[in-house]
Design an enzyme around this catalytic site. Structure first.
Site, PDB file in Angstrom:
ATOM      1  N   ASP A 124      30.401  36.767  49.880  1.00  0.00           N
ATOM      2  CA  ASP A 124      28.979  37.145  49.932  1.00  0.00           C
ATOM      3  C   ASP A 124      28.399  36.782  51.303  1.00  0.00           C
ATOM      4  OD1 ASP A 124      26.498  37.959  49.035  1.00  0.00           O
ATOM      5  OD2 ASP A 124      26.150  36.233  47.734  1.00  0.00           O
ATOM      6  N   SER A 141      35.013  36.285  41.401  1.00  0.00           N
ATOM      7  CA  SER A 141      34.948  35.026  40.614  1.00  0.00           C
ATOM      8  C   SER A 141      36.053  34.015  40.909  1.00  0.00           C
ATOM      9  CB  SER A 141      34.943  35.287  39.089  1.00  0.00           C
ATOM     10  OG  SER A 141      33.683  35.713  38.655  1.00  0.00           O
ATOM     11  N   ASN A 180      25.712  36.577  43.667  1.00  0.00           N
ATOM     12  CA  ASN A 180      25.141  35.798  42.556  1.00  0.00           C
ATOM     13  C   ASN A 180      23.878  36.516  42.095  1.00  0.00           C
ATOM     14  OD1 ASN A 180      22.708  34.657  43.962  1.00  0.00           O
ATOM     15  ND2 ASN A 180      24.310  33.776  45.257  1.00  0.00           N
TER      16      ASN A 180
END
Ligand code: AR6
Length: 176
Positions: free
Chosen positions: A35, A122, A25
Site C-alpha cells: 500500500d 493479507s 486497509n
C-alpha cells in the site's frame, strides 16, 4: 492450470498492466507494505480519488474493493481491496480473502481491464499464512477465469522469496 495465470517475482508498482491491485486497509488512506509503495510511486492522484470514495461510501470493508486512477504508475488503474487480518482461521478469513479476489476481478471486468496484477493480499502485515493464502488466491482466480473469457492475463506478483516459491510449487501442480 489456466495459461492466463502468470507468476512474477518483483515490485507491483513497476507493472505495465491495465490494473494493479493494492492490499489496502479500510481507511484507504495508505499504509505500509505494498500500500505504501503504491501511494509513494503513484503520487497524490491516488489518495485524492480514495478521499472521494470515502466521502461517498464511507470505509471500504474487509473483502470489498474500489477502483482509482493510478497517478504516475505505469498501470492505468489501481483496485484497492481490504484483506482480512489473520485471527486464527475461524473468523471467516478464507471467505473474506476469496472475496477480495472476486470483487477485484469483478471491477476489472466492469472497467474493461484485461490484464491485472495481484500482490499476495493479507500475507504481510495482516499475517495470513502464506501457503493457505496462495491456495485461496489461485483457486479463486482460476474459478473466475473459467467464467470470464474477457480477462486476458492475471499476474501474481510476489515480492518476497517465500511467496514466490509457494506460488511456483502450487502453479506447477496439475491440479490443486
Ligand atoms: N510489490 C508487490 N508486493 C509487495 C510490495 C511491492 N512493492 N511490497 C510488499 N509486498 P502487506 P497486508 C508484498 O503488508 O498483509 C498496509 O499497511 C509483501 O511481501 O503490504 O494485506 C495496509 O495499509 C506481502 O507478501 O499487506 C494495511 O494496513 C504482500 O505484499 C496492511 O498493510 C502483502 O503485504 C495490509 O496488510
Amino acid at each position: 492450470m489456466d495459461p492466463r495465470i502468470q507468476l512474477i517475482k518483483g515490485d507491483i508498482t513497476k507493472q505495465k498492466v491495465d490494473g494493479i491491485v493494492n492490499a489496502a486497509n479500510s481507511s484507504l488512506m495508505g499504509g505500509g507494505g505494498v500500500d505504501g509503495a503504491i501511494h509513494r510511486a503513484g503520487g497524490p492522484a491516488i489518495l485524492d480519488d480514495c478521499r472521494k470514495i470515502i466521502a461517498r461510501q464511507g470505509s471500504c470493508k474487509t473483502g470489498e474493493a474500489v477502483i482509482t486512477k493510478a497517478g504516475n504508475l505505469p498501470a492505468s488503474y489501481v483496485i484497492h481491496t481490504v484483506g482480512p487480518v489473520w485471527n486464527g482461521g475461524e473468523k471467516g478469513e478464507a471467505a473474506k480473502l476469496a472475496s477480495c479476489y472476486i470483487n477485484s476481478l469483478t471491477l476489472a471486468v466492469e472497467y474493461h481491464l484485461p490484464t491485472i496484477s495481484f500482490p499476495n493480499i493479507s500475507t504481510g502485515i495482516y499475517g495470513y499464512p502464506k501457503k493457505e493464502a496462495a491456495l485461496i488466491a489461485i483457486k479463486t482466480v482460476s474459478g473466475f477465469l473459467l467464467e470470464n473469457p474477457f480477462i486476458k492475463t492475471i499476474f501474481f506478483v510476489c515480492f518476497d522469496e517465500e511467496n514466490h516459491n509457494i506460488y511456483n510449487d502450487l502453479l506447477s501442480k496439475q491440479s490443486l
